[in-house]
Design a protein around this motif. Structure first.
Motif, PDB file in Angstrom:
ATOM      1  N   LEU A  27       0.832  -1.206   0.000  1.00  0.00           N
ATOM      2  CA  LEU A  27       0.000   0.000   0.000  1.00  0.00           C
ATOM      3  C   LEU A  27       0.866   1.255   0.000  1.00  0.00           C
ATOM      4  O   LEU A  27       0.638   2.173  -0.793  1.00  0.00           O
ATOM      5  CB  LEU A  27      -0.936  -0.015   1.208  1.00  0.00           C
ATOM      6  N   ARG A  28       1.867   1.284   0.869  1.00  0.00           N
ATOM      7  CA  ARG A  28       2.755   2.465   0.922  1.00  0.00           C
ATOM      8  C   ARG A  28       3.549   2.610  -0.374  1.00  0.00           C
ATOM      9  O   ARG A  28       3.736   3.719  -0.884  1.00  0.00           O
ATOM     10  CB  ARG A  28       3.679   2.377   2.135  1.00  0.00           C
ATOM     11  N   THR A  29       4.006   1.486  -0.922  1.00  0.00           N
ATOM     12  CA  THR A  29       4.738   1.518  -2.198  1.00  0.00           C
ATOM     13  C   THR A  29       3.856   2.087  -3.297  1.00  0.00           C
ATOM     14  O   THR A  29       4.302   2.913  -4.100  1.00  0.00           O
ATOM     15  CB  THR A  29       5.219   0.105  -2.575  1.00  0.00           C
ATOM     16  N   ALA A  30       2.605   1.657  -3.324  1.00  0.00           N
ATOM     17  CA  ALA A  30       1.674   2.132  -4.351  1.00  0.00           C
ATOM     18  C   ALA A  30       1.427   3.634  -4.216  1.00  0.00           C
ATOM     19  O   ALA A  30       1.525   4.378  -5.197  1.00  0.00           O
ATOM     20  CB  ALA A  30       0.359   1.363  -4.239  1.00  0.00           C
ATOM     21  N   ALA A  31       1.125   4.083  -3.014  1.00  0.00           N
ATOM     22  CA  ALA A  31       0.778   5.495  -2.810  1.00  0.00           C
ATOM     23  C   ALA A  31       1.978   6.408  -3.049  1.00  0.00           C
ATOM     24  O   ALA A  31       1.898   7.353  -3.851  1.00  0.00           O
ATOM     25  CB  ALA A  31       0.232   5.695  -1.398  1.00  0.00           C
ATOM     26  N   TYR A  32       3.072   6.135  -2.360  1.00  0.00           N
ATOM     27  CA  TYR A  32       4.248   6.996  -2.530  1.00  0.00           C
ATOM     28  C   TYR A  32       4.878   6.792  -3.913  1.00  0.00           C
ATOM     29  O   TYR A  32       5.472   7.715  -4.476  1.00  0.00           O
ATOM     30  CB  TYR A  32       5.259   6.766  -1.406  1.00  0.00           C
ATOM     31  N   GLY A  33       4.712   5.602  -4.451  1.00  0.00           N
ATOM     32  CA  GLY A  33       5.223   5.340  -5.794  1.00  0.00           C
ATOM     33  C   GLY A  33       4.488   6.137  -6.856  1.00  0.00           C
ATOM     34  O   GLY A  33       5.090   6.571  -7.845  1.00  0.00           O
ATOM     35  N   ALA A  34       3.186   6.343  -6.671  1.00  0.00           N
ATOM     36  CA  ALA A  34       2.430   7.158  -7.624  1.00  0.00           C
ATOM     37  C   ALA A  34       2.993   8.573  -7.679  1.00  0.00           C
ATOM     38  O   ALA A  34       3.181   9.148  -8.759  1.00  0.00           O
ATOM     39  CB  ALA A  34       0.947   7.179  -7.245  1.00  0.00           C
ATOM     40  N   VAL A  35       3.303   9.120  -6.510  1.00  0.00           N
ATOM     41  CA  VAL A  35       3.905  10.454  -6.463  1.00  0.00           C
ATOM     42  C   VAL A  35       5.291  10.419  -7.108  1.00  0.00           C
ATOM     43  O   VAL A  35       5.661  11.323  -7.875  1.00  0.00           O
ATOM     44  CB  VAL A  35       3.971  10.982  -5.017  1.00  0.00           C
ATOM     45  N   SER A  36       6.049   9.375  -6.848  1.00  0.00           N
ATOM     46  CA  SER A  36       7.386   9.246  -7.443  1.00  0.00           C
ATOM     47  C   SER A  36       7.327   9.167  -8.960  1.00  0.00           C
ATOM     48  O   SER A  36       8.200   9.695  -9.652  1.00  0.00           O
ATOM     49  CB  SER A  36       8.101   8.009  -6.884  1.00  0.00           C
ATOM     50  N   LEU A  37       6.302   8.500  -9.488  1.00  0.00           N
ATOM     51  CA  LEU A  37       6.146   8.447 -10.947  1.00  0.00           C
ATOM     52  C   LEU A  37       5.883   9.832 -11.522  1.00  0.00           C
ATOM     53  O   LEU A  37       6.379  10.166 -12.601  1.00  0.00           O
ATOM     54  CB  LEU A  37       5.020   7.490 -11.334  1.00  0.00           C
TER      55      LEU A  37
END
Length: 135
Positions: free
Chosen positions: A13-23
């Motif tokens: 979940l954290r990877t998905a959320a913060y990853g979206a911002v990183s993308l």
């Protein structure tokens, strides 16, 4: 109904959320990636419910490294879909909460563009939204 997420579920979940911002940062054409990262992360920090609690936990750091945007996307986009599937199965209201939290973070991150995001960012937002909706 009480929802119990494993440590791996929470990391995804954290990877998905913060990853979206990183993308979005990776797709930046403004030269202000720090502003995009800050605005997106602040939006994630304002999440409520189970999603907010998971995002606020101090735990194993999320690894969002890659040698290219493609490598980052290969990690993040499936995490978005997996999180939506998991939450839809265990707590449908939290799936909606997660989706809206990520979309608010995307909107906040786009503020740097003052309503004029470029085609690269528009396409990345489309891919993130498609991953959220693929579950």
């Amino acid at each position: 109904m009480s929802v119990t997420l494993t440590d791996q579920d929470k990391l995804t979940l954290r990877t998905a959320a913060y990853g979206a911002v990183s993308l979005l940062v990776a797709a930046d054409a403004t030269g202000k990636p720090h502003k995009i990262a800050t605005d997106g992360s602040l939006a994630l920090g304002s999440a409520t419910g189970l999603v907010g609690h998971v995002l606020a936990e101090k735990s194993k750091p999320v690894k969002l490294d890659g040698k290219s945007v493609a490598e980052l996307a290969d990690h993040v986009l499936p995490a978005l879909t997996a999180t939506m599937s998991l939450l839809a199965e265990q707590a449908p209201a939290e799936a909606d909460n997660f989706r809206s939290t990520v979309l608010v973070a995307i909107e906040a991150a786009q503020q740097v563009y003052q309503g004029k995001p470029g085609p690269t960012l528009v396409e990345m937002v489309r891919k993130i939204t498609a991953a959220l909706d693929a579950a």
